[in-house]
Design a protein around this motif. Sequence first.
Motif, mmCIF file in Angstrom:
data_model
loop_
_atom_site.group_PDB
_atom_site.id
_atom_site.type_symbol
_atom_site.label_atom_id
_atom_site.label_comp_id
_atom_site.label_asym_id
_atom_site.label_seq_id
_atom_site.Cartn_x
_atom_site.Cartn_y
_atom_site.Cartn_z
ATOM 1 N N THR A 56 0.819 -1.213 0.000
ATOM 2 C CA THR A 56 0.000 0.000 0.000
ATOM 3 C C THR A 56 0.854 1.265 0.000
ATOM 4 N N SER A 57 2.071 1.205 0.544
ATOM 5 C CA SER A 57 2.916 2.400 0.520
ATOM 6 C C SER A 57 3.797 2.444 -0.722
ATOM 7 N N LYS A 58 3.825 1.354 -1.493
ATOM 8 C CA LYS A 58 4.628 1.305 -2.716
ATOM 9 C C LYS A 58 3.794 1.529 -3.970
ATOM 10 N N THR A 59 2.469 1.416 -3.849
ATOM 11 C CA THR A 59 1.572 1.509 -5.006
ATOM 12 C C THR A 59 1.056 2.929 -5.174
ATOM 13 N N CYS A 60 1.097 3.436 -6.394
ATOM 14 C CA CYS A 60 0.550 4.767 -6.678
ATOM 15 C C CYS A 60 -0.975 4.681 -6.646
ATOM 16 N N SER A 61 -1.603 5.509 -5.858
ATOM 17 C CA SER A 61 -3.066 5.486 -5.748
ATOM 18 C C SER A 61 -3.745 6.088 -6.969
ATOM 19 N N CYS A 62 -2.977 6.684 -7.875
ATOM 20 C CA CYS A 62 -3.559 7.255 -9.092
ATOM 21 C C CYS A 62 -3.441 6.310 -10.284
ATOM 22 N N CYS A 63 -2.239 5.765 -10.536
ATOM 23 C CA CYS A 63 -2.058 4.935 -11.733
ATOM 24 C C CYS A 63 -1.841 3.458 -11.423
ATOM 25 N N GLY A 64 -1.567 3.111 -10.168
ATOM 26 C CA GLY A 64 -1.422 1.710 -9.774
ATOM 27 C C GLY A 64 -0.026 1.137 -9.902
#
Length: 145
Positions: free
Chosen positions: A62-70
């Motif tokens: 969850t801290s490595k994944t971009c919440s906009c593009c994934g």
Amino acid sequence: MEKIAVGDLGDIREDENGDSRNWGGSGNKKLHGWEFDRFARLLEYKAEEHGILVDRVDEENTSKTCSCCGQIRGSNRVERGLYVCSSCETTMNADVNGAVNIRRKIPQSPPTRDMSNGCLAQPGVFLFDRESGRFTPREQGDCKP
């Protein structure tokens, strides 16, 4: 029914094989003395009184994944509090990015487009008045308790 998503820290004291982690003398003392589950238990207790479900979700990536593009990339977390996506160039607070990703892991029924995080805490600001030589508080934002 309303839901609150919190990260599940149930395995924080174990490595991927299920063995106890060894963080050294002082690290082990801190890790094993930390009541990581206390907040979640209190939250569940209080939420139940109001008919709200607390859903514990896996925090993996969850801290490595971009919440906009994934995009999943550990180096996107530039500093402790800064997240910069190398793919879509999104820049945001790293904890907010992680929180959005945790929220997305719980199924919503019915689906909602509301992604607001409500009223976030804001730092207190004090203005220095040169004439009086005193600091005076200044209200910030629209959030009211």
